[in-house]
Scaffold this motif. Structure first.
Motif, PDB file in Angstrom:
ATOM      1  N   MET B 134      14.101 -17.786 -33.160  1.00  0.00           N
ATOM      2  CA  MET B 134      14.166 -16.918 -31.990  1.00  0.00           C
ATOM      3  C   MET B 134      13.626 -15.561 -32.381  1.00  0.00           C
ATOM      4  N   THR B 135      12.976 -14.887 -31.493  1.00  0.00           N
ATOM      5  CA  THR B 135      12.611 -13.493 -31.679  1.00  0.00           C
ATOM      6  C   THR B 135      13.342 -12.678 -30.628  1.00  0.00           C
ATOM      7  N   VAL B 136      14.086 -11.729 -31.058  1.00  0.00           N
ATOM      8  CA  VAL B 136      14.907 -10.921 -30.170  1.00  0.00           C
ATOM      9  C   VAL B 136      14.154  -9.616 -29.961  1.00  0.00           C
ATOM     10  N   THR B 155      27.233 -20.684 -29.200  1.00  0.00           N
ATOM     11  CA  THR B 155      27.013 -19.327 -28.740  1.00  0.00           C
ATOM     12  C   THR B 155      27.307 -18.354 -29.873  1.00  0.00           C
ATOM     13  N   SER B 156      26.384 -17.466 -30.055  1.00  0.00           N
ATOM     14  CA  SER B 156      26.572 -16.478 -31.111  1.00  0.00           C
ATOM     15  C   SER B 156      26.408 -15.088 -30.520  1.00  0.00           C
ATOM     16  N   LEU B 157      27.080 -14.140 -31.157  1.00  0.00           N
ATOM     17  CA  LEU B 157      26.915 -12.742 -30.787  1.00  0.00           C
ATOM     18  C   LEU B 157      26.235 -12.044 -31.947  1.00  0.00           C
ATOM     19  N   LEU B 158      25.273 -11.211 -31.625  1.00  0.00           N
ATOM     20  CA  LEU B 158      24.625 -10.477 -32.705  1.00  0.00           C
ATOM     21  C   LEU B 158      24.311  -9.065 -32.246  1.00  0.00           C
ATOM     22  N   GLU B 171      23.700 -12.007 -26.882  1.00  0.00           N
ATOM     23  CA  GLU B 171      24.365 -13.301 -26.932  1.00  0.00           C
ATOM     24  C   GLU B 171      23.262 -14.333 -27.075  1.00  0.00           C
ATOM     25  N   TRP B 172      23.438 -15.211 -28.004  1.00  0.00           N
ATOM     26  CA  TRP B 172      22.376 -16.187 -28.286  1.00  0.00           C
ATOM     27  C   TRP B 172      22.955 -17.581 -28.214  1.00  0.00           C
ATOM     28  N   ASN B 173      22.351 -18.372 -27.412  1.00  0.00           N
ATOM     29  CA  ASN B 173      22.766 -19.765 -27.324  1.00  0.00           C
ATOM     30  C   ASN B 173      21.786 -20.583 -28.136  1.00  0.00           C
ATOM     31  N   SER B 174      22.285 -21.173 -29.183  1.00  0.00           N
ATOM     32  CA  SER B 174      21.363 -21.821 -30.108  1.00  0.00           C
ATOM     33  C   SER B 174      20.845 -23.153 -29.572  1.00  0.00           C
ATOM     34  N   LYS B 178      18.274 -19.456 -26.007  1.00  0.00           N
ATOM     35  CA  LYS B 178      18.106 -18.336 -25.088  1.00  0.00           C
ATOM     36  C   LYS B 178      18.881 -17.144 -25.647  1.00  0.00           C
ATOM     37  N   VAL B 179      18.291 -15.991 -25.551  1.00  0.00           N
ATOM     38  CA  VAL B 179      18.996 -14.801 -25.994  1.00  0.00           C
ATOM     39  C   VAL B 179      19.098 -13.861 -24.808  1.00  0.00           C
ATOM     40  N   LYS B 180      20.251 -13.212 -24.732  1.00  0.00           N
ATOM     41  CA  LYS B 180      20.472 -12.345 -23.584  1.00  0.00           C
ATOM     42  C   LYS B 180      21.143 -11.076 -24.074  1.00  0.00           C
ATOM     43  N   ALA B 181      20.607  -9.955 -23.668  1.00  0.00           N
ATOM     44  CA  ALA B 181      21.225  -8.693 -24.048  1.00  0.00           C
ATOM     45  C   ALA B 181      22.452  -8.471 -23.194  1.00  0.00           C
TER      46      ALA B 181
END
Lengths: 696, 451
Positions: B134-136, B155-158, B171-174, B178-181
């Protein structure tokens, strides 16, 4: 002869060990063996009579009973003396007629008697009717006169016999009294130098000569004990401070030297070598060529003044033909040689170095190159660090301004400005983020480049114009257009004013001061005082520093007058920096010098530092640490420690602490600009090799 | 040749030898001693295969001959020497090289995923095998630091901290990749250089928070959070000299920022990702930029700064507990709960170990010196009390053992430019990234780390 007598006495003493009388009597009895009996008879009275007389006089007042016993002791003594038997009568010897003793007879001069006999009766003086005349006649006529002796005791005259006269004569001559005594008897050599083949005694050596003596041991231990207990003090060693042996001429020599202070010893004659030998080794002898050369040479040029020769024996050596000549030369040497004493000042070079603290104690200061900021393609003319210390801006001849992150050496932004950048300066106000950039382009414009929030300003001859469009997107906010090429821009400490320099020898329009908030420019000087090199604001007070070619002028902006003029003693000033305290200025010049001015002290440099080999290009002070740095064309940055004291009596302490190298020489240019990090003891330098170095 | 009486012991059950003193030559070196142990083990157990050992004399690794070592350490050769031996740590083996588009500023790895921050304004997620996941992208400036907050299921938080003065919570759903700010943390007035997440996941102390937070709305939100269970916080340090504590729990509420209306923020606001969040607490005290923060345990935050100090803060009260003063700018710190030491890298060549608990005496316990440039990253081993890894501007990554302070165990010279970040995971992976745009991973034998 006396030695021989002594030997005789010693011998006799050994032969009569039983003798217990006192030494005088003993010796007398010894002599009695040498003298003949008759002589002794007469001599003894002469020796002893006075002593016995004295005894008699003591006896005179005693009771008869005690006198008798004492008399018998006296007699015994005399018998011993004379060697007579006990039975023999002694009285003729002790015929003592007068008992007055050994007193001056003058005391009886006026009495008719001359003393008392043993019975206490007066002894009357013989009737003397001889006067001087009779005495003289007697002397003249009486052939016995010379041997007549006057006995003072009795007052009678005694005529000595021939024997007696002879005895007296012998005694006077120091001879033995006895005529028959042979004083030159052959000596019996008891201990001769001849070693006998047979021992005198064949007794084996004692055992005790082989074993340590117990008594001695006891004695020694007693002595040791006594020494230990302090009863016996060991013999004190004589203090030889002056010394029994000393240099007799020591003092004399020094006095001579003192008198001849200017004494110079004569030059020494060189010691003779193998050449002078009558029979030198063959390598010292001249070959034919050498001899020819020697003969051709001028006598003054010759290495040797003679030709070495070989003789088979010393007696064939002829007289030295050059002797007189050589002596003469030597005399000339001695009296013509320049006798001049060279007075040398003996100064230890160490003493001339001032006492400075060691650089180790003056840390922190930058020591090593930590980061290199690469990216420019032309020489980097100017650098500036943001007030927070996070960003570094650099302007280069490649026409770009770059912004770097200090801690990672990352170039964050590059702005192409379309012309060589001569100078960049970050606004010291931390709340605004402005960078002033001097661009040398065909339009000759100075632009204030702003990166971030607040808009900045511009001004031309002075035209100010807001940036628009593309330039605005690039971050440009204001342009100030000048009529001539601008070389330097500086900010005031508050961040509202900035000043720019347009060096021009012919015009008074060299310096402009711009006010940012009111977008206004003014020229503070109405007259041309010389080519302006660089300018600076005072960090606290409203002063303005203007450096022309050879001097620095300080103007008071409020009173609008010149307050001071500093003479730099250098030919061409290149750069200048003002101490954050405001009382000190350093100034670098193209003739390799760095001058430190103490404004309270004098208008002359307090110190000149000539550490650089080539022109000094930039100088900088640190805002917080007591450091200053100078950059030079020789490719080095020299960091110096410079503490200033609040005490006006104490001069600044300046210690060079580090030479920093890291730039490559390019086109004979080394380091062009130097600046310190605002909060850390780090120094940035920009070089002609298109890099910027950070030294920490 | 003189002999020394030595007794060998180990804590590794597999390699125990008899506890009797041996007489060994004083000049023997590590290899000789290793041979001795191997012989002994073979004599005991025929199936033993050769193992390389390292030897510790009084807690210091033996690096020279025994006699030299004992002479320098001042150990008497008269007595029986106790020598501990451990299996030699083999060199870390390079595994993957992950190419980035720009310099790598930070890395944070856990057992499965690697998160890197880069100077191209993005953060990237990689699998440990080196596959890009993923590229955030979202920051307007360089990403300076990244951190995983928590990973639960898919689901991960970073978190990413950036030079644009914000921290973004993603929040990133592996599974769906999908990554969502979720939140944009605003409040710093300078670039955010460092973030650190509370490792223990403590509950927010509601009472305290209630006292501090005035608005009803926020109290309500926090109460709901508390009901949810675990509550994460994180701390950020910035160039504006401040430390700020934030909540790391994603919500649907937006904090209000009081902002002067005239400020031309319009443009930025429209671009903003996620909901705005404001700090729970601000810790001020540093006089220069904060370069590194660290959440040591549940209540302590440790921060290193350019003002030459390391400060330890109490998160409960917001007060400063301890100040450790050094002489150089600190670049990075790391804390090991195993040995309770702080390691710091600074702008000289030394790594220094500190005991944060001592109040007096020598604060610096040990200096590890081998680098030739600034030390930009240090990290303690997660499961080994003595090992740490360091990265420096001299392009080297070094693996250290504090029992061998004279020289590092291994130099990892893979990088061609400055190293900015190092990390390692409990699964036995070491990572380092730097200015050559490459993230290297190294595998080292994990079972030794447990020894």
């Amino acid at each position: 002869m006396p030695a021989r007598q002594d030997r005789c006495f010693t011998k006799t003493k050994k032969l009569c060990p039983s003798c217990t009388l006192n030494t005088a009597l003993f010796n007398s009895s010894d002599i009695s063996n040498i003298l003949s009996q008759s002589d002794a008879d007469k001599l003894f009275p002469a020796f002893i009579i006075s002593r016995l007389d004295y005894c008699n006089s003591l006896l005179s007042g005693c009771p008869k009973s005690s006198v008798k016993s004492l008399q018998s002791f006296q007699n015994a003594t005399v018998r011993k003396l004379t060697g007579t038997k006990k039975r023999e009568y002694i009285s003729p010897i002790l015929d003592i007629r007068n008992t007055v003793g050994n007193i001056p007879m003058e005391w009886y001069k006026d009495f008719p008697h001359i003393g008392y006999n043993l019975d206490g009766k007066k002894i009357y003086k013989p009737i003397r009717n001889k006067d001087e005349l009779d005495d003289f006649l007697d002397k003249m006529e009486n052939p016995e006169y010379w041997r007549t002796v006057h006995d003072k005791q009795t007052g009678s005259d005694v005529v000595l016999s021939d024997d007696q006269v002879e005895l007296v004569n012998r005694l006077q001559r120091g001879q033995f009294g006895d005529v028959n005594f042979n004083e030159c008897e052959p000596m019996v050599e008891f201990f001769s130098s001849d070693v006998m083949i047979h021992p005198v005694t064949n007794r084996p050596a004692d055992k005790r000569s082989f074993i340590p003596s117990l008594t001695e041991k006891e004695k020694v231990s007693k002595l040791v004990h006594a020494i230990k207990m302090g009863w016996i003090k060991p013999r004190r060693v004589e203090d030889d401070g002056r010394g029994r042996y000393y240099n007799l001429w020591a003092s004399e020599d020094s006095s001579i030297l003192a008198r001849h202070k200017m004494h110079l010893p004569a030059p020494k004659i060189p010691l003779p070598g193998h050449h002078e030998s009558y029979n030198p080794p063959p390598e010292y002898l001249f070959t034919d060529e050498e001899r020819a050369l020697w003969e051709q040479q001028d006598p003054a040029d010759r290495k040797l003044p003679f030709v070495p020769r070989k003789y088979s024996s010393l007696r064939q050596v002829p007289a030295f033909s050059q002797f007189i000549h050589e002596r003469f030369e030597r005399c000339l040497d001695l009296y013509l040689c320049p006798r001049q004493r060279k007075m040398r000042v003996n100064v230890n070079p160490e003493d001339l170095i001032p006492q400075l603290p060691k650089p180790k104690d003056l840390q922190p200061f930058p020591t090593t190159r930590s980061l290199v900021y690469r990216g420019h393609s032309g020489l980097v003319r100017s650098i500036s660090v943001s007030p927070s210390g996070q960003w570094l801006a650099s302007g280069s001849d490649d026409g770009s301004v770059r912004f770097w992150e200090v801690c990672s050496s990352r170039c964050m932004k590059t702005v192409q400005v379309g012309g060589a950048v001569k100078s960049v300066a970050w606004n010291p106000n931390p709340s605004v983020c402005l960078l002033a950039v001097v661009i040398l382009s065909s339009e000759r414009l100075l632009s204030a480049q702003q990166e971030g929030e607040e808009p900045a300003e511009g001004n031309g001859s002075v035209v100010w114009s807001e940036a628009e469009g593309e330039e605005l997107n690039q971050g440009l906010r204001l342009k100030i257009q000048h009529p001539k090429a601008v070389h330097q821009v500086v900010w005031h400490a508050k961040g509202d004013y900035l000043a720019s320099v347009m060096p021009d020898n012919t015009s008074h329009l060299q310096v402009y001061i711009h006010q940012l908030s009111r977008r206004r420019s003014q020229n503070p000087f109405s007259r041309n005082k010389g080519l302006v090199q660089c300018i600076s604001f005072h960090p606290i007070r409203p002063y303005f520093f203007v450096a022309t070619q050879r001097s620095i002028r300080i103007y008071n902006l409020v009173k609008q007058e010149m307050t001071k003029k500093l003479q730099t003693n250098s030919k061409w000033i290149s750069s200048m920096a003002v101490h954050p305290g405001g009382d000190h200025v350093i100034c670098g010049s193209y003739d390799c010098k760095l001058s430190w001015f103490d404004l309270d002290l004098s208008t002359k440099p307090y110190k000149m530092l000539r550490h650089h080999k080539k022109a000094v290009r930039g100088v900088a002070y640190h805002r917080l640490y007591p450091l200053f740095a100078s950059a030079s064309d020789d490719g080095s940055v020299i960091v110096c420690h410079g503490t200033v004291y609040n005490d006006l009596l104490q001069n600044p302490l300046i210690v060079p602490v580090k030479v920093l190298r890291g730039h490559v020489m390019t086109h004979d240019l080394g380091v062009l600009d130097v600046t310190f990090h605002p909060t850390q003891p780090w120094v940035f330098s920009s070089g002609a090799d298109a890099t910027i170095c950070l030294f920490t | 040749m003189s002999q020394i009486q030595a007794r060998f012991f180990t804590e590794d059950k597999r390699y125990v030898v008899d506890d009797v003193p041996f007489s060994i030559p004083a000049a023997s070196e590590v290899q000789d001693l290793s041979n001795v142990i191997n012989k002994l083990l073979e004599a005991k157990n025929a199936s033993h295969s050769k193992v390389d050992f390292d030897f510790l004399v009084r807690g210091q690794f033996l690096r020279t001959s025994l006699s030299t070592h004992m002479a320098t350490e001042g150990i008497s050769t008269e007595e029986v020497v106790e020598i501990e031996y451990v299996e030699r740590i083999t060199a870390p083996e390079p595994e993957e090289c992950m190419m980035h588009d720009d310099w790598i500023s930070s890395v944070d790895a856990d057992a499965e995923w690697i998160l890197t921050g880069s100077y191209d304004k993005t953060a990237r997620i990689w699998s440990t095998e080196g596959k890009p996941a993923m590229t955030v992208a979202g920051h307007t400036d360089v990403v300076k630091d990244v951190a995983w907050v928590k990973r639960e299921g898919l689901t991960s938080l970073l978190l990413t901290a950036s030079l644009d003065q914000t921290v973004l919570l993603w929040e990133w759903n592996s599974e769906r990749n999908k990554v969502k700010a979720r939140h944009c943390c605003r409040g710093h007035a300078g670039s955010v250089d460092t973030i650190s997440v509370d490792p223990t996941g403590t509950k927010v102390r509601l009472e305290r928070a209630r006292q501090k937070l005035k608005r009803q709305q926020r109290v309500l939100r926090l109460m709901t959070l508390d009901v949810c269970g675990k509550h994460f916080q994180f701390c950020s340090g910035s160039w504006d000299k401040m430390l700020k504590i934030w909540s790391a729990v994603p919500t649907d509420e937006q904090d209000e920022i009081e902002e002067p209306a005239d400020r031309p923020r319009k443009k930025q606001k429209t671009q903003q990702l996620g909901l705005t969040r404001t700090p729970l607490m601000t810790l001020s005290g540093h006089s220069e930029a904060v370069s590194s923060v660290l959440w040591c345990d549940s209540e302590e935050v440790c921060s290193a700064s350019w003002d030459h100090t390391i400060r330890i803060w109490d998160v409960d009260t917001g007060g400063m507990k301890t100040t450790l003063t050094g002489s150089k700018v600190f670049n990075c710190i790391s804390y090991s709960p195993l040995c309770r030491r702080l390691a710091s890298g600074s702008t000289d060549r030394h790594i220094r170990l500190w005991d944060p608990r001592t109040k007096d005496g020598s604060l610096v316990l040990l200096s590890l010196t081998s680098h030739t440039g600034w030390v930009t990253a240090v990290k303690w081993a997660p499961s080994h009390a003595h090992q740490l890894v360091s990265g420096s501007l001299d392009n080297l990554v070094k693996l250290w053992d504090t029992r061998s302070c004279k020289a590092p165990l291994y130099d990892l010279a893979a990088h061609e430019d400055k190293v900015f970040c190092v990390d390692w995971t409990e699964s036995g992976l070491m990572l380092s990234g730097g200015a050559d745009n490459k993230l290297y991973t190294y595998r080292y034998s994990a079972q030794q780390a447990e020894a």
